[in-house]
Design a protein around this motif. Structure first.
Motif, short mmCIF file in Angstrom:
data_model
loop_
_atom_site.label_atom_id
_atom_site.label_comp_id
_atom_site.label_asym_id
_atom_site.label_seq_id
_atom_site.Cartn_x
_atom_site.Cartn_y
_atom_site.Cartn_z
N ALA A 287 8.63 -8.58 0.06
CA ALA A 287 9.33 -7.38 0.53
C ALA A 287 10.76 -7.39 0.02
N GLN B 35 12.28 -0.10 2.57
CA GLN B 35 11.69 -1.42 2.41
C GLN B 35 10.45 -1.28 1.54
N ILE C 113 7.23 -3.08 0.24
CA ILE C 113 6.40 -4.21 0.64
C ILE C 113 5.20 -4.28 -0.29
N GLU D 156 12.82 -4.86 9.35
CA GLU D 156 11.74 -5.28 8.45
C GLU D 156 10.39 -5.33 9.16
#
Length: 182
Positions: free
Chosen positions: A52, A59, A61, A28
């Protein structure tokens, strides 16, 4: 890759790379770093990661613009980073391009402590911060975002910084890839 560019200003409105994603190798923190670098290259400065979610090898975000110490939730962009190689495979700036403008923010009439006092005592407050939130009809409100827990659930309560009225409550629902705000 599909990219939509605005006629006015030539801004990237959104992009989508539909390539198959490989096995995740990045975490992350690295995905966040890559997303921030991407935003900087496009000229989006002073953006704060607010949310997120990991799903299907990427991922996603969400970033909000900041004016001084105030987060501007109407001015959001989303960046999707592939976790196999760290490349951006999705971007959505529709909200930002639609809502972003220079704002003259009023001085709050409530203090953070007064806003916190307007939230249920059953909520264990973790943080209080000043934000601009979107309201119905295209309006906005300067509000305090009170983040807290009730039992095992996280809530975000928005108290109008001028009137003291409760504007909204969001519940953070855990999912396998992150938290969904409802």
């Amino acid at each position: 890759m599909v990219v939509d560019v605005s006629r006015q200003g030539g801004h990237v409105v959104w992009l989508l790379d539909g390539r198959p994603l490989g096995e995740p190798r990045l975490g992350e923190d690295e995905a966040l770093r890559r997303a921030q670098e991407f935003l900087n290259r496009l000229g989006y400065r002073d953006m704060v990661a607010t949310h997120a979610v990991a799903e299907r090898g990427a991922q996603m975000i969400t970033f909000a613009a900041r004016s001084g110490r105030v987060l501007l939730y109407p001015d959001q962009v989303k960046v999707k980073v592939a976790l196999d190689d760290g490349k951006v495979v999705g971007f959505d700036a529709v909200q930002y391009l639609t809502n972003h403008h220079e704002r003259t923010l009023p001085t709050p009439r409530l203090t953070p402590q007064e806003a916190r006092a307007r939230v249920s005592d059953r909520l264990s407050a973790d943080s209080v911060r000043l934000v601009v939130i979107p309201l119905a009809g295209g309006r906005e409100a300067l509000a305090y975002e009170v983040r807290g827990r009730l039992k095992d659930t996280t809530y975000l309560v928005y108290i109008n910084a001028l009137t003291g009225e409760e504007e909204n409550i969001l519940k953070a629902v855990p999912t396998p890839g992150g938290r969904l705000l409802m």
